[in-house]
Design a protein around this motif. Structure first.
Motif, PDB file in Angstrom:
ATOM      1  N   LEU A  76      31.344  28.615  34.081  1.00  0.00           N
ATOM      2  CA  LEU A  76      32.584  28.586  33.311  1.00  0.00           C
ATOM      3  C   LEU A  76      32.828  29.889  32.563  1.00  0.00           C
ATOM      4  N   ALA A  77      31.766  30.498  32.055  1.00  0.00           N
ATOM      5  CA  ALA A  77      31.925  31.783  31.363  1.00  0.00           C
ATOM      6  C   ALA A  77      32.358  32.876  32.342  1.00  0.00           C
ATOM      7  N   LEU A 127      36.718  36.401  34.667  1.00  0.00           N
ATOM      8  CA  LEU A 127      37.405  36.839  35.880  1.00  0.00           C
ATOM      9  C   LEU A 127      38.881  36.453  35.891  1.00  0.00           C
ATOM     10  N   GLU A 128      39.164  35.170  35.654  1.00  0.00           N
ATOM     11  CA  GLU A 128      40.535  34.709  35.851  1.00  0.00           C
ATOM     12  C   GLU A 128      41.469  35.128  34.724  1.00  0.00           C
ATOM     13  N   LEU A 151      38.477  41.931  43.180  1.00  0.00           N
ATOM     14  CA  LEU A 151      38.711  40.879  42.198  1.00  0.00           C
ATOM     15  C   LEU A 151      39.035  39.560  42.895  1.00  0.00           C
ATOM     16  N   THR A 152      39.858  39.629  43.919  1.00  0.00           N
ATOM     17  CA  THR A 152      40.202  38.419  44.665  1.00  0.00           C
ATOM     18  C   THR A 152      38.962  37.780  45.271  1.00  0.00           C
ATOM     19  N   THR A 153      38.091  38.588  45.837  1.00  0.00           N
ATOM     20  CA  THR A 153      36.855  38.070  46.427  1.00  0.00           C
ATOM     21  C   THR A 153      35.994  37.383  45.374  1.00  0.00           C
ATOM     22  N   ALA A 154      35.903  37.998  44.196  1.00  0.00           N
ATOM     23  CA  ALA A 154      35.108  37.413  43.125  1.00  0.00           C
ATOM     24  C   ALA A 154      35.706  36.093  42.646  1.00  0.00           C
ATOM     25  N   VAL A 155      37.032  36.010  42.556  1.00  0.00           N
ATOM     26  CA  VAL A 155      37.695  34.776  42.129  1.00  0.00           C
ATOM     27  C   VAL A 155      37.508  33.686  43.179  1.00  0.00           C
ATOM     28  N   ALA A 176      47.542  32.713  28.048  1.00  0.00           N
ATOM     29  CA  ALA A 176      47.925  31.474  28.739  1.00  0.00           C
ATOM     30  C   ALA A 176      46.825  31.033  29.695  1.00  0.00           C
ATOM     31  N   MET A 177      46.219  31.974  30.408  1.00  0.00           N
ATOM     32  CA  MET A 177      45.136  31.621  31.328  1.00  0.00           C
ATOM     33  C   MET A 177      43.899  31.176  30.550  1.00  0.00           C
ATOM     34  N   THR A 178      43.586  31.860  29.472  1.00  0.00           N
ATOM     35  CA  THR A 178      42.426  31.491  28.658  1.00  0.00           C
ATOM     36  C   THR A 178      42.571  30.063  28.122  1.00  0.00           C
TER      37      THR A 178
END
Length: 237
Positions: free
Chosen positions: A108-109, A114-115, A170-174, A220-222
């Motif tokens: 989760l962290a 990342l997101e 970044l996309t790969t990591a997400v 908003a994402m956080t």
């Protein structure tokens, strides 16, 4: 019901923008720690809502969710109320799949970093028309989709945010962290109030990105990820 020490701490007011999710998490923690023993009765709804600092409607939704999941039962009559079931549902004890609380916190962290960063980066870019259409289409597809397809479409929207950020790495990591998060999500119930809340938060995320508001998109994402994290910690740890 007189509460002292740790008991009182567990029933302290909810502080955050995800009242439903955090109420579910708090109630599950209360049950797991034995604040209310199996077969015991929870405080009356009015009192409990006041202690938690949430509306009675939010509390009712949270209690109904835990009744459906098999943690609580409602009894009518003079000695009625909401009671902790004598035998908890399967999987209510040890974390499913052998995952530790520390392992869940790690996922989760990592996701939060990342997101939230992906949303901020997407909002900071000069998005192409194709980027805007792609993100808007994913939002439209997810919003109001309902339970059967929700998690798939939710995942696709989150990946679209990373895609329009313009970094393949970044996309790969997400993609990687989302697959790990989905394993956790598959172990908990899909809750209608959470879907409705997530739809509103998704709209806020996309609106901030399309408006070119990096700080707003990150916040908003956080806020959105915090709600999901509360549910996962509540059900799985």
């Amino acid at each position: 019901m007189t509460l002292r020490g740790a008991d009182e701490a567990l029933f302290r007011p909810i502080r955050g923008g995800n009242a439903f999710e955090e109420t579910v998490e708090r109630l599950l923690s209360t049950l797991r720690l034995g604040v209310v023993a199996p077969g015991g009765r929870l405080p009356p709804g009015r009192e409990l809502a006041a202690r938690l600092g949430v509306s009675r409607a939010t509390l009712r939704e949270a209690l109904a969710t835990l009744q459906t999941a098999g943690y609580l039962e409602s009894r009518r009559g003079r000695y009625g109320g909401t009671f902790v079931v004598a035998t908890p549902p399967p999987g209510a004890g040890p974390t499913p799949g052998g995952r530790s609380a520390a392992g869940i916190d790690d996922v989760l962290a990592f996701r939060q970093v990342l997101e939230s960063g992906a949303a901020e980066a997407a909002a900071a870019r000069s998005l192409t028309r194709a980027d805007r259409e792609h993100l808007s289409a994913r939002l439209a597809g997810c919003t109001g989709s309902g339970a059967p397809d929700y998690r798939r479409l939710d995942s696709r929207l989150h990946l679209a945010v990373a895609e329009v950020a313009g970094s393949p790495s970044l996309t790969t990591a997400v993609v990687d962290v989302r697959s790990r998060v989905n394993e956790l999500l598959d172990a908990i119930p899909l809750l209608a109030p959470n879907i409705e809340h997530s739809d509103r938060q998704h709209a806020a995320i996309v609106t901030a990105i399309l408006a070119g508001d990096p700080a707003g998109a990150r916040k908003a994402m956080t806020d959105h990820l915090a709600g999901t994290a509360a549910l996962l910690r509540g059900f799985l740890t």
